[in-house]
Structure formats: C-alpha cells, structure tokens
Design a protein around this motif. Structure first.
Motif, short mmCIF file in Angstrom:
data_model
loop_
_atom_site.label_atom_id
_atom_site.label_comp_id
_atom_site.label_asym_id
_atom_site.label_seq_id
_atom_site.Cartn_x
_atom_site.Cartn_y
_atom_site.Cartn_z
N ILE A 1 0.82 -1.14 -0.11
CA ILE A 1 0.00 0.02 0.07
C ILE A 1 0.66 1.07 0.19
CG2 ILE A 1 -1.91 -0.88 1.23
CD1 ILE A 1 -1.07 0.04 3.98
N GLY A 2 2.10 1.20 -0.09
CA GLY A 2 2.92 2.36 -0.45
C GLY A 2 3.19 2.89 0.72
N CYS A 3 2.84 2.33 2.07
CA CYS A 3 2.93 3.35 3.44
C CYS A 3 4.64 3.51 3.68
CB CYS A 3 2.44 2.19 4.43
SG CYS A 3 3.36 0.80 4.89
N GLU A 4 5.54 2.75 3.20
CA GLU A 4 6.96 3.10 3.55
C GLU A 4 7.33 2.76 4.94
OE1 GLU A 4 7.88 7.16 2.29
OE2 GLU A 4 6.53 7.26 0.48
N LEU A 5 6.58 1.85 5.64
CA LEU A 5 6.88 1.67 7.05
C LEU A 5 8.40 0.41 6.89
CD1 LEU A 5 3.77 0.85 8.85
CD2 LEU A 5 5.35 2.69 9.14
N CYS A 6 8.39 -0.20 5.63
CA CYS A 6 9.60 -1.11 5.62
C CYS A 6 10.76 -0.41 5.55
CB CYS A 6 9.47 -1.98 4.46
SG CYS A 6 9.01 -1.29 2.85
N ALA A 7 10.60 0.73 4.68
CA ALA A 7 11.88 1.71 4.48
C ALA A 7 12.43 2.32 5.77
CB ALA A 7 11.69 2.89 3.61
N TRP A 8 11.15 2.82 6.59
CA TRP A 8 11.64 3.28 7.88
C TRP A 8 12.23 2.29 8.89
CZ3 TRP A 8 11.71 8.28 9.05
CH2 TRP A 8 10.98 9.31 8.08
N ALA A 9 11.77 1.05 8.90
CA ALA A 9 12.35 -0.01 9.74
C ALA A 9 13.63 -0.56 9.37
CB ALA A 9 11.35 -0.98 9.76
N CYS A 10 14.06 -0.31 8.16
CA CYS A 10 15.53 -0.59 7.69
C CYS A 10 16.59 -0.14 8.55
CB CYS A 10 15.26 -0.67 6.27
SG CYS A 10 16.93 -1.54 5.51
N PRO A 11 17.25 -0.84 9.13
CA PRO A 11 18.56 -0.21 9.79
C PRO A 11 19.77 -0.03 8.85
CG PRO A 11 18.57 -2.33 10.33
CD PRO A 11 17.27 -2.12 9.28
N GLU B 1 -6.11 3.05 -1.09
CA GLU B 1 -6.09 4.32 -1.48
C GLU B 1 -4.81 4.45 -2.16
OE1 GLU B 1 -6.53 7.24 1.53
OE2 GLU B 1 -8.36 6.70 2.08
N ARG B 2 -3.48 3.87 -1.69
CA ARG B 2 -2.15 3.98 -2.32
C ARG B 2 -1.66 2.55 -2.78
NH1 ARG B 2 0.74 8.47 -1.09
NH2 ARG B 2 2.48 7.45 -0.48
N TYR B 3 -0.53 2.80 -3.52
CA TYR B 3 0.10 1.49 -3.91
C TYR B 3 1.52 1.97 -3.81
CZ TYR B 3 0.55 3.32 -8.58
OH TYR B 3 0.63 4.03 -9.81
N GLY B 4 2.44 0.98 -3.81
CA GLY B 4 4.15 1.29 -4.23
C GLY B 4 4.25 1.73 -5.36
N GLN B 5 4.38 2.80 -5.89
CA GLN B 5 4.72 2.96 -7.40
C GLN B 5 6.14 2.55 -7.56
OE1 GLN B 5 4.61 7.09 -8.53
NE2 GLN B 5 4.10 6.46 -10.74
N VAL B 6 7.15 3.02 -6.69
CA VAL B 6 8.53 2.63 -6.90
C VAL B 6 8.63 1.84 -5.48
CG1 VAL B 6 10.91 3.82 -7.06
CG2 VAL B 6 8.83 4.79 -8.19
N CYS C 1 12.04 -5.33 8.23
CA CYS C 1 11.06 -4.85 7.26
C CYS C 1 9.83 -5.74 6.98
CB CYS C 1 11.77 -4.75 5.80
SG CYS C 1 12.37 -6.11 5.29
N ILE C 2 10.06 -6.86 7.18
CA ILE C 2 9.19 -7.65 7.30
C ILE C 2 8.01 -7.65 8.32
CG2 ILE C 2 8.42 -10.40 7.05
CD1 ILE C 2 10.11 -9.26 4.85
N GLU C 3 8.63 -7.47 9.36
CA GLU C 3 7.64 -7.12 10.88
C GLU C 3 7.05 -6.01 10.64
OE1 GLU C 3 10.12 -7.67 14.41
OE2 GLU C 3 11.13 -9.18 13.54
N ALA C 4 7.43 -4.68 9.90
CA ALA C 4 6.99 -3.67 9.98
C ALA C 4 5.68 -3.54 9.04
CB ALA C 4 8.04 -2.70 9.50
N CYS C 5 5.83 -4.57 8.12
CA CYS C 5 4.77 -4.51 7.12
C CYS C 5 3.26 -4.67 7.52
CB CYS C 5 5.08 -5.47 5.92
SG CYS C 5 3.89 -5.29 4.48
N PRO C 6 2.29 -3.62 7.58
CA PRO C 6 1.01 -3.90 8.04
C PRO C 6 0.35 -5.04 7.21
CG PRO C 6 1.20 -1.92 6.90
CD PRO C 6 2.55 -2.44 7.03
N THR C 7 0.45 -5.31 6.13
CA THR C 7 -0.40 -5.96 5.01
C THR C 7 0.20 -7.13 4.66
OG1 THR C 7 0.57 -4.85 3.08
CG2 THR C 7 -1.64 -3.89 4.08
N ARG C 8 1.36 -7.64 5.15
CA ARG C 8 2.11 -8.89 4.79
C ARG C 8 2.55 -8.88 3.24
NH1 ARG C 8 5.05 -11.71 7.48
NH2 ARG C 8 4.44 -13.81 6.53
N ALA C 9 2.57 -7.63 2.97
CA ALA C 9 3.00 -7.70 1.41
C ALA C 9 4.55 -7.92 1.27
CB ALA C 9 2.88 -6.09 0.96
#
Length: 167
Positions: free
Chosen positions: A55-65, A86-91, A105-113
């Motif tokens: 869903i393009g929430c960018e939580l995985c990017a924020w969680a990545c050390p 409403e959103r998707y990961g365009q890039v 990043c896997i743990e941070a993903c809210p949709t198991r994407a």
C-alpha cells in the motif's frame, strides 16, 4: 605435568582432527535445500485476484537499519487500481548491496506484502543488478490472477482484501 609437555598438549586438537574425513560441500553442483523458514530474497506478494498487497506506506523503509529499501507511494484511481486501498507502491527498490537480512522490514509491513523467500543466490558481477526493482520483487502470477491494474472484485471493499476473504 612436566613443563615440556605443555606445547604438545596444545596440539591435541590439531592431531585429533588431522585424520578425520573433510566435510566438503560441492555447492554449485549439488545444492542443499534451505531450512523451511530461511530468510533469503524479499518478495512483494499479491492477493488472490492479482492486486498487489503493498500500500506504499513506506514503513519497511523506515524500519530498515541499513537504509536498503526505497519506496515511493502513489494514489490509486478507479481507472488504474494496483492495490485495494487508497495507495500503492509505485516505486519499490531493495538494494542488496546494503541489506543485512535482519527481517525488520517484514515485521513492519502492516499488510504482509513483504516476505522473504528461500532464494539465497544473490551474487552478481554487476553492482547495478543487485538493486532489485519492483518488477523483480513481485510474486509471480498464479493461475486465476489478473495483472494489475484492474478494479477490485465485485461487491468487495478494501477491508475484505485485508481480512483475506477475497477469492
């Protein structure tokens, strides 16, 4: 124990292993299967109808050390729908030159994407090929799936997708 026997006792481990048969693995020729829960290459998953879970929430990017993930979200439209929300990961990019395989990043993903596969062969002779784009990260299409963009299944909402009730 006499003092001159001390160095000889130190070689005990060396002498004990000197005559054992070596445990050599013939890796590229004989590939050993990985453990069932091995964390290898990342994968962006899809719903049963082919829409993307990201869903393009960018939580995985924020969680990545290691700052190995770059996500740029965009809005879905009724004409072009890539995910049920409403959103998707365009890039979506993962830089395997930086990834440390921690799985945060896997743990941070809210949709198991985002999940990790058992694929472990990530070596390459070109640094640019180790930056995986969305097209290389998306799960393969299975029978019955339609490539995005397409509308959500009839009489469903985004909540139905997230609950896993869409077939």
């Amino acid at each position: 124990m006499p003092e001159f026997l001390g160095p000889i006792a130190g070689f005990g481990v060396t002498f004990a292993t000197m005559f054992k048969k070596p445990g050599t693995e013939f890796y590229p020729e004989n590939k050993v299967p990985t453990a069932e829960r091995y964390h290898g290459r990342h994968q962006l998953n899809r719903y049963a109808d082919g829409l993307e879970k990201c869903i393009g929430c960018e939580l995985c990017a924020w969680a990545c050390p290691a700052d190995a993930i770059y996500v740029e979200g965009a809005d879905n439209t009724e004409e072009e729908r890539f995910s049920p929300g409403e959103r998707y990961g365009q890039v979506y990019q993962i830089n395997y030159l930086r990834c440390i395989g921690c799985g945060l990043c896997i743990e941070a993903c809210p949709t198991r994407a985002l999940t990790m596969t058992n694929e472990y062969e990530l070596a390459d002779d070109n640094r640019a090929d180790l930056i995986y784009e969305k097209d290389r990260l998306l799960a393969p299409m299975e029978p019955g799936m339609e490539a995005a963009p397409h509308p959500m299944a009839e009489n469903t909402t985004a909540a139905d997708y997230y609950r896993g009730t869409v077939q």
